[in-house]
Design a protein around this motif. Structure first.
Motif, PDB file in Angstrom:
ATOM      1  N   ALA A  72       0.831  -1.211   0.000  1.00  0.00           N
ATOM      2  CA  ALA A  72       0.000   0.000   0.000  1.00  0.00           C
ATOM      3  C   ALA A  72       0.859   1.253   0.000  1.00  0.00           C
ATOM      4  O   ALA A  72       0.523   2.259  -0.644  1.00  0.00           O
ATOM      5  CB  ALA A  72      -0.934  -0.007   1.211  1.00  0.00           C
ATOM      6  N   GLY A  73       1.981   1.205   0.718  1.00  0.00           N
ATOM      7  CA  GLY A  73       2.909   2.339   0.719  1.00  0.00           C
ATOM      8  C   GLY A  73       3.554   2.530  -0.638  1.00  0.00           C
ATOM      9  O   GLY A  73       3.734   3.670  -1.109  1.00  0.00           O
ATOM     10  N   VAL A  77       4.624  -5.722  -7.235  1.00  0.00           N
ATOM     11  CA  VAL A  77       4.543  -5.482  -8.676  1.00  0.00           C
ATOM     12  C   VAL A  77       3.199  -4.856  -9.021  1.00  0.00           C
ATOM     13  O   VAL A  77       3.115  -3.885  -9.787  1.00  0.00           O
ATOM     14  CB  VAL A  77       4.764  -6.792  -9.462  1.00  0.00           C
ATOM     15  CG1 VAL A  77       4.496  -6.577 -10.950  1.00  0.00           C
ATOM     16  CG2 VAL A  77       6.185  -7.307  -9.253  1.00  0.00           C
ATOM     17  N   ALA A  78       2.125  -5.396  -8.432  1.00  0.00           N
ATOM     18  CA  ALA A  78       0.787  -4.847  -8.676  1.00  0.00           C
ATOM     19  C   ALA A  78       0.680  -3.403  -8.177  1.00  0.00           C
ATOM     20  O   ALA A  78      -0.108  -2.615  -8.704  1.00  0.00           O
ATOM     21  CB  ALA A  78      -0.264  -5.721  -8.002  1.00  0.00           C
ATOM     22  N   ALA A  79       1.489  -3.070  -7.170  1.00  0.00           N
ATOM     23  CA  ALA A  79       1.485  -1.711  -6.625  1.00  0.00           C
ATOM     24  C   ALA A  79       2.318  -0.747  -7.469  1.00  0.00           C
ATOM     25  O   ALA A  79       2.335   0.455  -7.187  1.00  0.00           O
ATOM     26  CB  ALA A  79       2.007  -1.732  -5.188  1.00  0.00           C
ATOM     27  N   GLY A  80       3.026  -1.264  -8.460  1.00  0.00           N
ATOM     28  CA  GLY A  80       3.819  -0.408  -9.330  1.00  0.00           C
ATOM     29  C   GLY A  80       5.289  -0.352  -8.995  1.00  0.00           C
ATOM     30  O   GLY A  80       6.041   0.432  -9.591  1.00  0.00           O
ATOM     31  N   VAL A 140       8.050   8.791   5.395  1.00  0.00           N
ATOM     32  CA  VAL A 140       8.680   8.335   4.156  1.00  0.00           C
ATOM     33  C   VAL A 140       8.169   9.167   2.984  1.00  0.00           C
ATOM     34  O   VAL A 140       8.955   9.657   2.145  1.00  0.00           O
ATOM     35  CB  VAL A 140       8.395   6.839   3.905  1.00  0.00           C
ATOM     36  CG1 VAL A 140       8.899   6.408   2.519  1.00  0.00           C
ATOM     37  CG2 VAL A 140       9.041   5.978   4.984  1.00  0.00           C
ATOM     38  N   LEU A 141       6.863   9.365   2.919  1.00  0.00           N
ATOM     39  CA  LEU A 141       6.274  10.136   1.828  1.00  0.00           C
ATOM     40  C   LEU A 141       6.756  11.582   1.864  1.00  0.00           C
ATOM     41  O   LEU A 141       7.056  12.180   0.822  1.00  0.00           O
ATOM     42  CB  LEU A 141       4.748  10.073   1.913  1.00  0.00           C
ATOM     43  CG  LEU A 141       3.970  10.691   0.757  1.00  0.00           C
ATOM     44  CD1 LEU A 141       4.329  10.015  -0.573  1.00  0.00           C
ATOM     45  CD2 LEU A 141       2.473  10.599   1.010  1.00  0.00           C
TER      46      LEU A 141
END
Length: 371
Positions: free
Chosen positions: A21-22, A51-54, A321-322
């Motif tokens: 999610a992060g 991978v699905a999260a990019g 982190v963001l």
């Protein structure tokens, strides 16, 4: 920014510093996320979720460290990782520098910016990135103590909560902070008699109000510590000096006053320990005995429950982190004084005073370095 998530390689460490999610949120904000293969597997996050999260999956730690501008970890870099740190890189993780002189010097030599989870601090004094792992460790401390009290583990052979007609165990907790309060809650739930020692009277008053009737509070001094450990079946070391070495409250010779088969769990061992005889152990070999007293001193206790620990940790760390990825470390720290307190070492200078004092090093305040 390129954010790198290497696989943790410290012994028995199964947590991961970023969940899928992060990664999704970072990618949506325009950042690149590089994750080492299998980094999240032991916490229940397989590669296909990243991978699905990019995220990009990389085959080696060298690739992740080599590409990333911001490294996000759980535990401090260890020997194989020292050479991977570099000057144009920010590393955001638990460091506990005051307990590790070699790590401190190697980080200084690398020129990287080391932002330590454990010293990010709110105006209230709360340590928001240490709190979730302190909660886990405090609760786990009682589980481990109960197990090691059993005769098959070498312990005194006593049930923590007793039974009708038989007194429960005596649990003594040194420190009434987050670790101590969580340990007291679980020990009391088991039915043990608990005594919490601290030097902070307002904190003791608070604990006296909210804890069950089988938890007592006591002002901590040398006399009261000796009195309590003599009758203790379990001693929990839960003392914290943010960013600094823990004080040695139980001396080596004090162990002779304790019962054979009693148990010490020193949660402060990652900051040097508040028991003089404490030394870091691992989940594979967690205990040793000194003067008949079993010592459990695993330095990464929450690593034994990585799913719970990873989720609890990343809930707290991800907003920072963001912010670091979006703003860069200098602007992020200028805008957020809480985060600025996490900067322990930057560009070859020690910026956190307690670390400088631990090893008699020069101290360069972050404000002066930024200017």
């Amino acid at each position: 920014m390129i954010v790198g998530v290497p696989k943790e390689i410290k012994a028995d460490e199964s947590r991961v510093a970023l969940v899928p999610a992060g990664a999704t949120a970072l990618v949506a904000a325009g950042h690149t996320v590089c994750v080492e293969r299998d980094a999240g597997l032991r916490s229940g996050f397989p590669d296909d979720m990243y991978v699905a999260a990019g995220a990009e999956m990389l085959d080696s730690a060298d690739e992740v460290w080599g590409r990333a501008e911001l490294i996000v970890k759980v535990k401090e870099p260890i020997e194989p990782e020292y050479a991977r740190m570099r000057r144009d890189q920010v590393i955001f993780t638990y460091f506990h520098f005051a307990a590790d002189e070699r790590l401190t010097h190697r980080t200084l030599e690398s020129g990287c910016v080391a932002i330590a989870y454990e010293t990010v601090q709110l105006p209230t004094g709360e340590l928001p990135l240490l709190t979730p792992m302190s909660e886990v460790a405090g609760r786990m401390a009682i589980q481990q103590a109960a197990k090691n009290l059993e005769r098959v583990a070498g312990g005194y052979g006593i049930l923590l909560g007793g039974v009708p007609g038989v007194l429960p165990a005596e649990v003594v907790i040194l420190g009434g902070g987050v670790v101590g309060a969580n340990a007291a809650t679980i020990a009391a739930g088991f039915g043990a008699h608990v005594t919490v020692l601290d030097v902070n009277l307002p904190r003791l008053r608070y604990l006296a109000e909210v804890m069950p009737a089988n938890v007592d509070t006591l002002y901590s001094n040398r006399h009261s510590i000796l009195e309590q450990i003599e009758r203790a079946d379990v001693v929990i070391g839960a003392v914290l000096v943010p960013g600094g070495k823990a004080p040695k409250l139980v001396r080596h010779d004090d162990l002779r006053r304790m019962k054979d088969g009693s148990v010490i769990v020193d949660v402060a061992v990652d900051q040097g320990g508040c028991v003089e005889s404490a030394r870091p152990t691992t989940h594979n070999d967690p205990t040793y005995t000194v003067h008949g007293v079993i010592h459990y001193c695993v330095a990464n206790m929450p690593g034994a429950v990585p799913r719970t620990s990873t989720l609890a940790l990343t809930n707290a760390t991800f907003p920072y982190v963001l912010r670091l990825a979006n703003r860069g470390w200098k602007v992020a720290c200028d805008e957020d004084p809480d985060l600025a307190l996490g900067v322990n070492i930057a560009e070859g200078q020690v910026t956190y005073e307690a670390v400088a004092q631990a090893f008699d090093l020069g101290h360069a305040p972050l404000e002066a370095l930024s200017a």
